[in-house]
Design an enzyme around this catalytic site. Sequence first.
Site, PDB file in Angstrom:
ATOM      1  N   GLU A  80     174.127 -11.423  68.440  1.00  0.00           N
ATOM      2  CA  GLU A  80     175.144 -10.368  68.496  1.00  0.00           C
ATOM      3  C   GLU A  80     174.680  -9.139  69.273  1.00  0.00           C
ATOM      4  O   GLU A  80     175.498  -8.311  69.679  1.00  0.00           O
ATOM      5  CB  GLU A  80     175.520  -9.944  67.075  1.00  0.00           C
ATOM      6  CG  GLU A  80     176.283 -10.995  66.276  1.00  0.00           C
ATOM      7  CD  GLU A  80     177.739 -11.093  66.675  1.00  0.00           C
ATOM      8  OE1 GLU A  80     178.181 -10.286  67.518  1.00  0.00           O
ATOM      9  OE2 GLU A  80     178.438 -11.976  66.150  1.00  0.00           O
ATOM     10  N   GLU A 111     159.981 -26.713  59.012  1.00  0.00           N
ATOM     11  CA  GLU A 111     159.591 -25.504  58.303  1.00  0.00           C
ATOM     12  C   GLU A 111     158.127 -25.517  57.895  1.00  0.00           C
ATOM     13  O   GLU A 111     157.496 -24.466  57.765  1.00  0.00           O
ATOM     14  CB  GLU A 111     160.465 -25.347  57.058  1.00  0.00           C
ATOM     15  CG  GLU A 111     160.129 -24.162  56.183  1.00  0.00           C
ATOM     16  CD  GLU A 111     161.084 -24.018  55.011  1.00  0.00           C
ATOM     17  OE1 GLU A 111     160.689 -23.403  54.006  1.00  0.00           O
ATOM     18  OE2 GLU A 111     162.232 -24.502  55.110  1.00  0.00           O
TER      19      GLU A 111
END
Length: 303
Positions: A80, A111
């Site tokens: 954004e 992960e």
Amino acid sequence: MKETEAAARRFQGLDGWGTAEVLETLWSGQSRAVAACLPALPALGRAVDAARERLAGTQGRLIYAGAGSAGALAALDALELPGTFGWPSTRLSVLLAGGLDLARGLDAGAEDDAGTGRARVGELHPGAADVVLGVSASGGSAFTVGVVEEARRRGSLTVAIASVDGSPLVAAAEHAVVAHTGAEVIAGSTRLGAGTAQKVVLNLFSTAVMTGLGLVFDNMMCNVRPDNAKLRQRCITIISRIAGVGEPAAADALARHGDIPRAVLGLAGLSPADADHALVRSGGNLRAALASAPKEKGETCPR
């Protein structure tokens, strides 16, 4: 057991509850998650101030890192920034464990790979001008910890966003922002309360940093890009408000200059070259660019 993994007794039997009761319980969990961010604001403020100092130059990068849903939230926040604040894409990176393939989904196994985290951030050659933000609910994501440890070793400012004190990620980072969201309604599903807190903290961090860097004018997105009809109209409205002109003049200035800062400076009387120089000198801060403009050129712009 980590508090984010605990199975709270008060939620036992959830699968037999009615829809209204389930929804009210989930809503309550989300509300508690938002409230958990308030005690973390002092630590978040210190991280924001430190990040702003590093990024005030022209080279520093924001590097986001995470795995699973935490990594996806970090990526969303990062993506954004260029459109909302005009933050250069060249000064932005996202390190998501396993990458993001919407057809395949998130790679849960990635992960656990700290070495890959270290290697991937190492490929970016982070330095003292950079800010590395690691996000993990439990603070135990080895990939994210590896990224933060390596970046800190190389002199970057490191910030952790987590929900567990004393976790490896919290220990690895110079600044730790911990929102104690506690046990989830559905045990271990940290996309719920912890995820909400992560989204809140990420929003606060990036917005406060961008505001502190002068990429907001008053409370307006003065670097929003006119990439569609809605955003072009938003740009016109912002130019009109800052420059104190009607929307037709603002629309003409946007068409001639291409973005809000240059349109406002053009309406203040600066040539395109002078506007560019003013923005370079101010680090993209429109208010500072207007203040530094020669008085005879800037006096027509009341803001």
